[in-house]
Scaffold this motif. Structure first.
Motif, PDB file in Angstrom:
ATOM      1  N   GLY A  92       0.794  -1.216   0.000  1.00  0.00           N
ATOM      2  CA  GLY A  92       0.000   0.000   0.000  1.00  0.00           C
ATOM      3  C   GLY A  92       0.830   1.271   0.000  1.00  0.00           C
ATOM      4  N   LYS A  93       2.114   1.146  -0.155  1.00  0.00           N
ATOM      5  CA  LYS A  93       2.998   2.311  -0.094  1.00  0.00           C
ATOM      6  C   LYS A  93       2.816   3.227  -1.300  1.00  0.00           C
ATOM      7  CE  LYS A  93       5.381   1.088   3.566  1.00  0.00           C
ATOM      8  NZ  LYS A  93       5.204   1.672   4.816  1.00  0.00           N
ATOM      9  N   CYS A  94       3.265   4.446  -1.142  1.00  0.00           N
ATOM     10  CA  CYS A  94       3.195   5.468  -2.181  1.00  0.00           C
ATOM     11  C   CYS A  94       4.135   5.114  -3.340  1.00  0.00           C
ATOM     12  CB  CYS A  94       3.572   6.812  -1.572  1.00  0.00           C
ATOM     13  SG  CYS A  94       3.692   8.153  -2.752  1.00  0.00           S
ATOM     14  N   LEU A  95       3.585   5.013  -4.540  1.00  0.00           N
ATOM     15  CA  LEU A  95       4.425   4.699  -5.701  1.00  0.00           C
ATOM     16  C   LEU A  95       5.370   5.837  -6.048  1.00  0.00           C
ATOM     17  CD1 LEU A  95       2.402   2.690  -8.364  1.00  0.00           C
ATOM     18  CD2 LEU A  95       4.081   1.889  -6.734  1.00  0.00           C
ATOM     19  N   ALA A  96       4.999   7.087  -5.778  1.00  0.00           N
ATOM     20  CA  ALA A  96       5.908   8.196  -6.058  1.00  0.00           C
ATOM     21  C   ALA A  96       7.165   8.064  -5.206  1.00  0.00           C
ATOM     22  CB  ALA A  96       5.219   9.533  -5.802  1.00  0.00           C
ATOM     23  N   VAL A  97       6.990   7.742  -3.928  1.00  0.00           N
ATOM     24  CA  VAL A  97       8.140   7.541  -3.043  1.00  0.00           C
ATOM     25  C   VAL A  97       8.934   6.319  -3.490  1.00  0.00           C
ATOM     26  CG1 VAL A  97       8.843   6.974  -0.672  1.00  0.00           C
ATOM     27  CG2 VAL A  97       7.049   8.672  -1.061  1.00  0.00           C
ATOM     28  N   LYS A  98       8.229   5.241  -3.790  1.00  0.00           N
ATOM     29  CA  LYS A  98       8.877   3.977  -4.137  1.00  0.00           C
ATOM     30  C   LYS A  98       9.651   4.050  -5.449  1.00  0.00           C
ATOM     31  CE  LYS A  98       9.536  -0.463  -3.496  1.00  0.00           C
ATOM     32  NZ  LYS A  98      10.161  -1.005  -2.305  1.00  0.00           N
ATOM     33  N   LEU A  99       9.098   4.710  -6.452  1.00  0.00           N
ATOM     34  CA  LEU A  99       9.672   4.619  -7.794  1.00  0.00           C
ATOM     35  C   LEU A  99      10.460   5.834  -8.269  1.00  0.00           C
ATOM     36  CD1 LEU A  99       6.801   2.830  -9.748  1.00  0.00           C
ATOM     37  CD2 LEU A  99       8.764   1.839  -8.553  1.00  0.00           C
ATOM     38  N   ALA A 100      10.366   6.950  -7.589  1.00  0.00           N
ATOM     39  CA  ALA A 100      10.990   8.178  -8.094  1.00  0.00           C
ATOM     40  C   ALA A 100      12.464   7.990  -8.453  1.00  0.00           C
ATOM     41  CB  ALA A 100      10.825   9.314  -7.093  1.00  0.00           C
ATOM     42  N   GLN A 157       8.420  18.559  -0.596  1.00  0.00           N
ATOM     43  CA  GLN A 157       9.796  18.057  -0.605  1.00  0.00           C
ATOM     44  C   GLN A 157      10.227  17.587   0.779  1.00  0.00           C
ATOM     45  OE1 GLN A 157      11.852  21.406  -2.321  1.00  0.00           O
ATOM     46  NE2 GLN A 157      10.890  21.082  -4.312  1.00  0.00           N
ATOM     47  N   ILE A 158       9.827  18.288   1.809  1.00  0.00           N
ATOM     48  CA  ILE A 158      10.147  17.868   3.177  1.00  0.00           C
ATOM     49  C   ILE A 158       9.525  16.504   3.472  1.00  0.00           C
ATOM     50  CG2 ILE A 158       9.596  18.336   5.618  1.00  0.00           C
ATOM     51  CD1 ILE A 158      10.034  21.333   4.957  1.00  0.00           C
ATOM     52  N   TRP A 159       8.255  16.335   3.105  1.00  0.00           N
ATOM     53  CA  TRP A 159       7.567  15.078   3.400  1.00  0.00           C
ATOM     54  C   TRP A 159       8.075  13.938   2.528  1.00  0.00           C
ATOM     55  CZ3 TRP A 159       4.521  13.706   7.386  1.00  0.00           C
ATOM     56  CH2 TRP A 159       4.211  14.733   8.290  1.00  0.00           C
ATOM     57  N   LEU A 160       8.444  14.228   1.298  1.00  0.00           N
ATOM     58  CA  LEU A 160       9.034  13.199   0.438  1.00  0.00           C
ATOM     59  C   LEU A 160      10.376  12.757   1.025  1.00  0.00           C
ATOM     60  CD1 LEU A 160       8.633  11.662  -2.225  1.00  0.00           C
ATOM     61  CD2 LEU A 160       9.876  13.503  -3.358  1.00  0.00           C
ATOM     62  N   GLY A 161      11.181  13.725   1.454  1.00  0.00           N
ATOM     63  CA  GLY A 161      12.463  13.399   2.094  1.00  0.00           C
ATOM     64  C   GLY A 161      12.271  12.620   3.384  1.00  0.00           C
ATOM     65  N   ALA A 162      11.284  13.007   4.166  1.00  0.00           N
ATOM     66  CA  ALA A 162      11.007  12.283   5.418  1.00  0.00           C
ATOM     67  C   ALA A 162      10.610  10.839   5.123  1.00  0.00           C
ATOM     68  CB  ALA A 162       9.917  12.989   6.213  1.00  0.00           C
ATOM     69  N   SER A 163       9.855  10.637   4.063  1.00  0.00           N
ATOM     70  CA  SER A 163       9.460   9.276   3.676  1.00  0.00           C
ATOM     71  C   SER A 163      10.680   8.430   3.341  1.00  0.00           C
ATOM     72  CB  SER A 163       8.517   9.308   2.473  1.00  0.00           C
ATOM     73  OG  SER A 163       7.315   9.940   2.806  1.00  0.00           O
ATOM     74  N   LEU A 164      11.585   9.010   2.581  1.00  0.00           N
ATOM     75  CA  LEU A 164      12.798   8.274   2.213  1.00  0.00           C
ATOM     76  C   LEU A 164      13.673   7.995   3.435  1.00  0.00           C
ATOM     77  CD1 LEU A 164      13.667  10.086  -1.124  1.00  0.00           C
ATOM     78  CD2 LEU A 164      12.664   7.812  -0.828  1.00  0.00           C
ATOM     79  N   MET A 165      13.819   8.977   4.295  1.00  0.00           N
ATOM     80  CA  MET A 165      14.644   8.779   5.497  1.00  0.00           C
ATOM     81  C   MET A 165      14.006   7.769   6.444  1.00  0.00           C
ATOM     82  SD  MET A 165      17.431  10.268   5.028  1.00  0.00           S
ATOM     83  CE  MET A 165      18.077   9.885   6.646  1.00  0.00           C
ATOM     84  N   THR A 166      12.689   7.736   6.505  1.00  0.00           N
ATOM     85  CA  THR A 166      12.008   6.739   7.331  1.00  0.00           C
ATOM     86  C   THR A 166      12.281   5.341   6.800  1.00  0.00           C
ATOM     87  OG1 THR A 166      10.312   8.293   8.047  1.00  0.00           O
ATOM     88  CG2 THR A 166       9.736   5.962   8.152  1.00  0.00           C
ATOM     89  N   LYS A 167      12.307   5.203   5.460  1.00  0.00           N
ATOM     90  CA  LYS A 167      12.644   3.902   4.870  1.00  0.00           C
ATOM     91  C   LYS A 167      14.074   3.498   5.234  1.00  0.00           C
ATOM     92  CE  LYS A 167      11.253   3.164   0.466  1.00  0.00           C
ATOM     93  NZ  LYS A 167      10.292   2.096   0.533  1.00  0.00           N
ATOM     94  N   ILE A 168      14.987   4.463   5.235  1.00  0.00           N
ATOM     95  CA  ILE A 168      16.394   4.185   5.518  1.00  0.00           C
ATOM     96  C   ILE A 168      16.610   3.856   6.986  1.00  0.00           C
ATOM     97  CG2 ILE A 168      18.700   5.226   5.611  1.00  0.00           C
ATOM     98  CD1 ILE A 168      17.852   6.806   3.039  1.00  0.00           C
ATOM     99  N   THR A 169      16.043   4.682   7.862  1.00  0.00           N
ATOM    100  CA  THR A 169      16.295   4.528   9.302  1.00  0.00           C
ATOM    101  C   THR A 169      15.352   3.540   9.974  1.00  0.00           C
ATOM    102  OG1 THR A 169      14.816   6.364   9.874  1.00  0.00           O
ATOM    103  CG2 THR A 169      17.147   6.905   9.470  1.00  0.00           C
ATOM    104  N   ARG A 170      14.223   3.254   9.341  1.00  0.00           N
ATOM    105  CA  ARG A 170      13.197   2.373   9.901  1.00  0.00           C
ATOM    106  C   ARG A 170      12.692   2.853  11.259  1.00  0.00           C
ATOM    107  NH1 ARG A 170      12.577  -2.350   6.621  1.00  0.00           N
ATOM    108  NH2 ARG A 170      14.405  -2.610   5.339  1.00  0.00           N
ATOM    109  N   ASN A 171      12.582   4.183  11.369  1.00  0.00           N
ATOM    110  CA  ASN A 171      11.925   4.758  12.536  1.00  0.00           C
ATOM    111  C   ASN A 171      11.208   6.040  12.121  1.00  0.00           C
ATOM    112  OD1 ASN A 171      13.465   7.248  13.197  1.00  0.00           O
ATOM    113  ND2 ASN A 171      15.170   5.829  13.492  1.00  0.00           N
ATOM    114  N   ALA A 172      10.383   6.543  13.010  1.00  0.00           N
ATOM    115  CA  ALA A 172       9.504   7.671  12.684  1.00  0.00           C
ATOM    116  C   ALA A 172      10.114   9.038  12.920  1.00  0.00           C
ATOM    117  CB  ALA A 172       8.219   7.546  13.487  1.00  0.00           C
TER     118      ALA A 172
END
Length: 190
Positions: free
Chosen positions: A98-106, A159-174
């Motif tokens: 159910g994840k965002c495809l924009a975040v996943k595929l950009a 851009q802030i929220w897109l970056g936060a999404s990517l960093m959350t994927k990297i760090t695996r925390n909120a």
């Protein structure tokens, strides 16, 4: 549901979980219950399919976003807060499909497919446009207090929220979402 929509819907779930290059056409067609030879009846190539998949995704996402941002019983700021909460909940969930495809595929497809990059650009521009409109409504209803241009602010917030999404994927925390929420609140009050 028509065959093309079924292929795109099944593909969206698979690709959201594993990426565009991580999922083969055979797997997508098997999931949709479609014979392999018929793929090219619906799509000219895997790249054309990818562009259509992103269009399909953004059409649905924008419809959901319009519904979320149209609640006239809430202030513009409350509607934006609901959107950020929705974004966070979606990206923090364990539901990879159910994840965002924009975040996943950009990052994955922007360098390999100009057509897919263009669809991503158009889709994210449409999202930013909707945020811009709500910010302008917030200036009018007094719930957003800032002197920053609405379009510029919408681009920065996205851009802030897109970056936060990517960093959350990297760090695996909120923590990146906590920082994004804090920055968002500060920007809407300055």
């Amino acid at each position: 549901m028509n065959v093309r929509a079924r292929i795109l819907g099944d593909a969206q779930r698979l690709i959201a979980a594993r990426g565009f290059t991580g999922v083969g056409l055979s797997e997508i067609l098997r999931s949709a219950g479609i014979p392999k030879g018929s793929f090219y009846y619906w799509f000219a190539s895997k790249e054309a399919f990818g562009a259509d998949l992103l269009r399909f995704y953004f059409e649905n996402y924008l419809r959901e976003l319009d519904e979320m941002l149209s609640d006239q019983d809430a202030t513009a700021r409350e509607r934006l807060s609901n959107y950020w909460r929705f974004w966070r909940d979606n990206q923090e969930s364990n539901d990879l499909e159910g994840k965002c495809l924009a975040v996943k595929l950009a990052a994955e497809v922007s360098d390999i497919s100009e057509d897919m990059r263009n669809v991503l650009s158009a889709g994210t521009t449409a999202i930013i446009g909707r945020i811009t409109n709500v910010l302008e409504e917030g200036f009018e209803d007094g719930s957003i207090l800032t002197s920053v241009d609405a379009k510029e602010l919408a681009e920065t917030l996205y851009q802030i929220w897109l970056g936060a999404s990517l960093m959350t994927k990297i760090t695996r925390n909120a923590a990146p979402f906590d920082a994004a929420l804090k920055a968002t609140d500060q920007m809407l009050q300055s």
